[in-house]
Design a protein around this motif. Structure first.
Motif, PDB file in Angstrom:
ATOM      1  N   VAL A 254     -19.314   3.324   4.043  1.00  0.00           N
ATOM      2  CA  VAL A 254     -18.559   4.543   3.745  1.00  0.00           C
ATOM      3  C   VAL A 254     -17.340   4.609   4.659  1.00  0.00           C
ATOM      4  CG1 VAL A 254     -18.590   7.064   3.741  1.00  0.00           C
ATOM      5  CG2 VAL A 254     -20.598   5.794   2.936  1.00  0.00           C
ATOM      6  N   LEU A 255     -16.149   4.739   4.059  1.00  0.00           N
ATOM      7  CA  LEU A 255     -14.911   4.882   4.824  1.00  0.00           C
ATOM      8  C   LEU A 255     -14.636   6.344   5.163  1.00  0.00           C
ATOM      9  CD1 LEU A 255     -12.582   2.423   2.854  1.00  0.00           C
ATOM     10  CD2 LEU A 255     -13.593   2.079   5.126  1.00  0.00           C
ATOM     11  N   TRP A 256     -14.828   7.214   4.196  1.00  0.00           N
ATOM     12  CA  TRP A 256     -14.620   8.645   4.442  1.00  0.00           C
ATOM     13  C   TRP A 256     -15.345   9.472   3.396  1.00  0.00           C
ATOM     14  CZ3 TRP A 256     -12.137  10.999   0.339  1.00  0.00           C
ATOM     15  CH2 TRP A 256     -11.267  10.204  -0.430  1.00  0.00           C
ATOM     16  N   ARG A 257     -15.554  10.735   3.748  1.00  0.00           N
ATOM     17  CA  ARG A 257     -16.210  11.704   2.880  1.00  0.00           C
ATOM     18  C   ARG A 257     -15.382  12.980   2.884  1.00  0.00           C
ATOM     19  NH1 ARG A 257     -19.639  16.241   3.409  1.00  0.00           N
ATOM     20  NH2 ARG A 257     -21.237  16.438   1.777  1.00  0.00           N
ATOM     21  N   ALA A 258     -15.158  13.554   1.718  1.00  0.00           N
ATOM     22  CA  ALA A 258     -14.434  14.818   1.612  1.00  0.00           C
ATOM     23  C   ALA A 258     -15.241  15.774   0.747  1.00  0.00           C
ATOM     24  CB  ALA A 258     -13.048  14.595   1.016  1.00  0.00           C
ATOM     25  N   ALA A 259     -15.787  16.806   1.357  1.00  0.00           N
ATOM     26  CA  ALA A 259     -16.514  17.827   0.596  1.00  0.00           C
ATOM     27  C   ALA A 259     -15.522  18.645  -0.223  1.00  0.00           C
ATOM     28  CB  ALA A 259     -17.296  18.728   1.534  1.00  0.00           C
ATOM     29  N   TYR A 260     -15.992  19.191  -1.323  1.00  0.00           N
ATOM     30  CA  TYR A 260     -15.155  20.039  -2.176  1.00  0.00           C
ATOM     31  C   TYR A 260     -15.944  21.289  -2.550  1.00  0.00           C
ATOM     32  CZ  TYR A 260     -17.971  18.010  -5.953  1.00  0.00           C
ATOM     33  OH  TYR A 260     -19.013  17.620  -6.745  1.00  0.00           O
ATOM     34  N   GLU A 261     -15.251  22.283  -3.098  1.00  0.00           N
ATOM     35  CA  GLU A 261     -15.922  23.507  -3.551  1.00  0.00           C
ATOM     36  C   GLU A 261     -16.703  23.199  -4.825  1.00  0.00           C
ATOM     37  OE1 GLU A 261     -13.921  27.375  -3.318  1.00  0.00           O
ATOM     38  OE2 GLU A 261     -12.148  26.276  -2.641  1.00  0.00           O
ATOM     39  N   ARG A 262     -18.032  23.365  -4.742  1.00  0.00           N
ATOM     40  CA  ARG A 262     -18.855  23.060  -5.918  1.00  0.00           C
ATOM     41  C   ARG A 262     -19.298  24.316  -6.658  1.00  0.00           C
ATOM     42  NH1 ARG A 262     -24.842  22.462  -4.713  1.00  0.00           N
ATOM     43  NH2 ARG A 262     -24.806  20.909  -6.378  1.00  0.00           N
ATOM     44  N   GLY A 263     -18.932  25.498  -6.165  1.00  0.00           N
ATOM     45  CA  GLY A 263     -19.267  26.729  -6.848  1.00  0.00           C
ATOM     46  C   GLY A 263     -20.717  27.137  -6.653  1.00  0.00           C
ATOM     47  N   ARG A 264     -21.081  28.210  -7.308  1.00  0.00           N
ATOM     48  CA  ARG A 264     -22.430  28.768  -7.131  1.00  0.00           C
ATOM     49  C   ARG A 264     -23.446  28.171  -8.077  1.00  0.00           C
ATOM     50  NH1 ARG A 264     -22.765  34.101 -10.480  1.00  0.00           N
ATOM     51  NH2 ARG A 264     -20.939  33.926 -11.829  1.00  0.00           N
ATOM     52  N   ALA A 265     -22.983  27.469  -9.137  1.00  0.00           N
ATOM     53  CA  ALA A 265     -23.929  26.909 -10.117  1.00  0.00           C
ATOM     54  C   ALA A 265     -23.170  25.976 -11.043  1.00  0.00           C
ATOM     55  CB  ALA A 265     -24.579  28.030 -10.930  1.00  0.00           C
ATOM     56  N   ARG A 266     -23.919  25.261 -11.881  1.00  0.00           N
ATOM     57  CA  ARG A 266     -23.313  24.487 -12.963  1.00  0.00           C
ATOM     58  C   ARG A 266     -22.647  25.443 -13.931  1.00  0.00           C
ATOM     59  NH1 ARG A 266     -24.851  22.872 -18.150  1.00  0.00           N
ATOM     60  NH2 ARG A 266     -26.906  23.829 -17.959  1.00  0.00           N
ATOM     61  N   LYS A 267     -21.472  25.062 -14.396  1.00  0.00           N
ATOM     62  CA  LYS A 267     -20.761  25.879 -15.375  1.00  0.00           C
ATOM     63  C   LYS A 267     -21.102  25.422 -16.787  1.00  0.00           C
ATOM     64  CE  LYS A 267     -16.813  26.960 -12.412  1.00  0.00           C
ATOM     65  NZ  LYS A 267     -15.345  26.879 -12.233  1.00  0.00           N
ATOM     66  N   PRO A 268     -21.031  26.329 -17.767  1.00  0.00           N
ATOM     67  CA  PRO A 268     -21.228  25.892 -19.158  1.00  0.00           C
ATOM     68  C   PRO A 268     -20.125  24.918 -19.552  1.00  0.00           C
ATOM     69  CG  PRO A 268     -20.357  28.139 -19.070  1.00  0.00           C
ATOM     70  CD  PRO A 268     -20.706  27.760 -17.662  1.00  0.00           C
ATOM     71  N   GLY A 269     -20.505  23.852 -20.247  1.00  0.00           N
ATOM     72  CA  GLY A 269     -19.548  22.823 -20.596  1.00  0.00           C
ATOM     73  C   GLY A 269     -19.479  21.717 -19.574  1.00  0.00           C
ATOM     74  N   GLN A 270     -20.387  21.720 -18.591  1.00  0.00           N
ATOM     75  CA  GLN A 270     -20.493  20.628 -17.634  1.00  0.00           C
ATOM     76  C   GLN A 270     -21.940  20.139 -17.589  1.00  0.00           C
ATOM     77  OE1 GLN A 270     -17.246  22.511 -14.627  1.00  0.00           O
ATOM     78  NE2 GLN A 270     -18.233  20.646 -13.940  1.00  0.00           N
ATOM     79  N   LEU A 271     -22.103  18.878 -17.160  1.00  0.00           N
ATOM     80  CA  LEU A 271     -23.413  18.226 -17.206  1.00  0.00           C
ATOM     81  C   LEU A 271     -24.087  18.167 -15.849  1.00  0.00           C
ATOM     82  CD1 LEU A 271     -22.535  15.289 -19.635  1.00  0.00           C
ATOM     83  CD2 LEU A 271     -23.585  17.511 -20.170  1.00  0.00           C
TER      84      LEU A 271
END
Length: 470
Positions: A254-271
């Motif tokens: 692993v060279l680097w890791r960047a966390a992102y905002e994943r929200g509070r839950a899965r959204k409709p229209g995503q898997l």
């Protein structure tokens, strides 16, 4: 694919319409061809190792089109074309949901319900039957549900027909635990086959040697494919963070890791609960200077652009502000531009096990696309529209056109909604043509990726087979 890939790329440009060189120059370079992949533009679901979703091949253009169908009783998300012109499809059968390799002739149908030959693989997870690529010998490279890396070749049989057969296999059971499945795989420029599993293992298989893996942090899952750059770096997006890795002494590092905002839950229209992006390499110098995904932030989502190698965040730009705030699709990336399409509210018939409940449970499918450009000071939005893309859009640099299939009807979807082959101007975001396709629910593209062939066709997977548009 037995011919040098550089010659294939040169031939594609030589056969392009007048103005093609100007269009390629306008958009900037694609990354150099991967010598372990098949023809440029047709060897991976997203066109190349970097998942650019941009191609130097011409499509049908904005005029009238004719449509043919391959009724395969299967959903076909992966369509790839080899050097012999035949199309290799990785489909999931409606009955039993087993992954099945289909061999198709883009010039017409075949004796087996539109297929020249078929080969059923061992079933794994839902996403484990999606991602694969063609290598430089026209073989489909895929990992089956038994955790075996397969190379599936096609050839004429004694009767003059076609057959599909496993030409070589590598057992990955020692590297991947029971119950885990490979969700994405790609070769690097040294011939290592990289893979990522649903439960967060990233591994590589050297040309001669044993598989080696590294475990990403507990609880992080990989729900999309992975990408590679000529630098030897490989990008993996989990449900929590974006990673860039490289091979070090035959092992992934692993060279680097960047966390992102994943929200509070899965959204409709995503898997999955997290980014829906396969990471996209793009850039103005090497074609792989930047790396981008779309986050899953609450309220609105952002295109995140990082520098490959360092992981430095170049910008976080709000996207899809006129449409649904969520995307399951890999962005198009080329030169200094990226394009994001909304899938928020898209009615998938099923989601993978463990994806979690969507919040809200359902939503209207509004659609929407955004173009973002990157410069030395950051990013800015060039345009937004409300196109209801029902497939993964692809940009043809030859045609200066974005090709997709759009969903007709109202924002609240029904099984009676129709679909249209749609061409979009990448400079303005305007629809230049939209041609209705036959059928309703049986031709739902399910946000899968089209194939722009070497014969100016679009092959589009649907819930029941494949459409041929030319």
């Amino acid at each position: 694919m037995r011919s040098p890939l550089i010659l294939l790329a040169a031939c594609a440009l030589a056969l392009a319409p007048a103005g093609a060189a100007d269009a390629v120059g306008q958009w900037g370079p694609l990354a150099s061809p991967n010598p372990y992949l098949g023809p440029l533009g047709t060897a991976t679901m997203h066109g190349d190792a970097g998942s650019s979703d941009a191609t130097p091949l011409a499509g049908p253009g904005p005029g009238d089109v004719s449509v043919g169908a391959y009724p395969l009783a299967a959903a076909c998300p992966t369509l790839l074309q080899g050097s012999d012109g035949l199309v290799v499809a990785l489909c999931t059968a409606i009955a039993g949901q087993a992954p099945t390799v289909q061999l198709l002739d883009p010039a017409g149908g075949g004796p087996l319900g539109g297929s020249l030959a078929a080969l059923t693989l061992v079933k794994g997870s839902l996403l484990g039957g999606v991602y694969a690529y063609l290598d430089n010998a026209d073989r489909l490279v895929v990992v089956d549900g038994d955790r075996t890396l397969l190379r599936v070749a096609h050839a004429r049989d004694a009767a003059g027909g076609w057959r599909l057969a496993v030409e070589s296999s590598t057992d990955l059971a020692s590297a991947i635990p029971v119950g885990d499945n490979v969700t994405g795989l790609v070769p690097d420029w040294s011939g290592n086959v990289w893979f990522a599993t649903g439960n967060g293992l990233v591994g590589l298989v050297p040309p001669a040697g044993r598989a080696a893996v590294v475990a990403l942090p507990a609880g992080e899952q990989v729900a999309n494919s992975i990408s590679a750059a000529p630098s030897g770096r490989v990008a993996v997006a989990t449900t929590h963070a974006l990673y860039e890795l490289r091979a070090e002494s035959g092992r992934p590092e692993v060279l680097w890791r960047a966390a992102y905002e994943r929200g509070r839950a899965r959204k409709p229209g995503q898997l999955s609960w997290g980014t829906g992006s396969t990471p996209t390499y793009f850039g103005p110098d090497t074609g792989a200077d930047y790396l981008t995904i779309v986050d899953n932030a609450d309220g609105r989502v952002n295109a995140l652009v990082f520098r490959s190698g360092s992981g430095q965040l170049v910008c976080s730009q709000p996207v899809l502000t006129k449409g649904g705030a969520g995307s399951e699709n890999s962005p198009i990336g080329i030169g200094r531009s990226l394009f994001v399409a909304s899938t928020y509210g898209y009615p998938y018939p099923a989601v993978p096990d463990g994806a979690g409940q969507a919040v809200p449970a359902t939503a209207p499918f509004i659609g929407g696309m955004t173009r973002v450009d990157v410069d030395d000071t950051g990013c800015h939005t060039v345009w937004e529209n409300t196109v209801r893309s029902a497939a993964v859009p692809h940009l043809s640099t030859v045609d200066n056109a974005i090709y997709t299939v759009t969903r007709l009807g109202f924002d609240t979807t029904t099984p009676l909604d129709g679909y249209a082959f749609t061409v979009i101007d990448p400079d303005t975001g305007a629809v230049t043509s939209s041609r209705p396709l036959p059928g309703t629910i049986i031709n739902d593209p399910l946000q899968t990726s089209p194939l722009v062939t070497h014969g100016r066709q679009i092959m589009q997977g649907t819930v029941t087979g494949v459409l041929r548009i030319n």
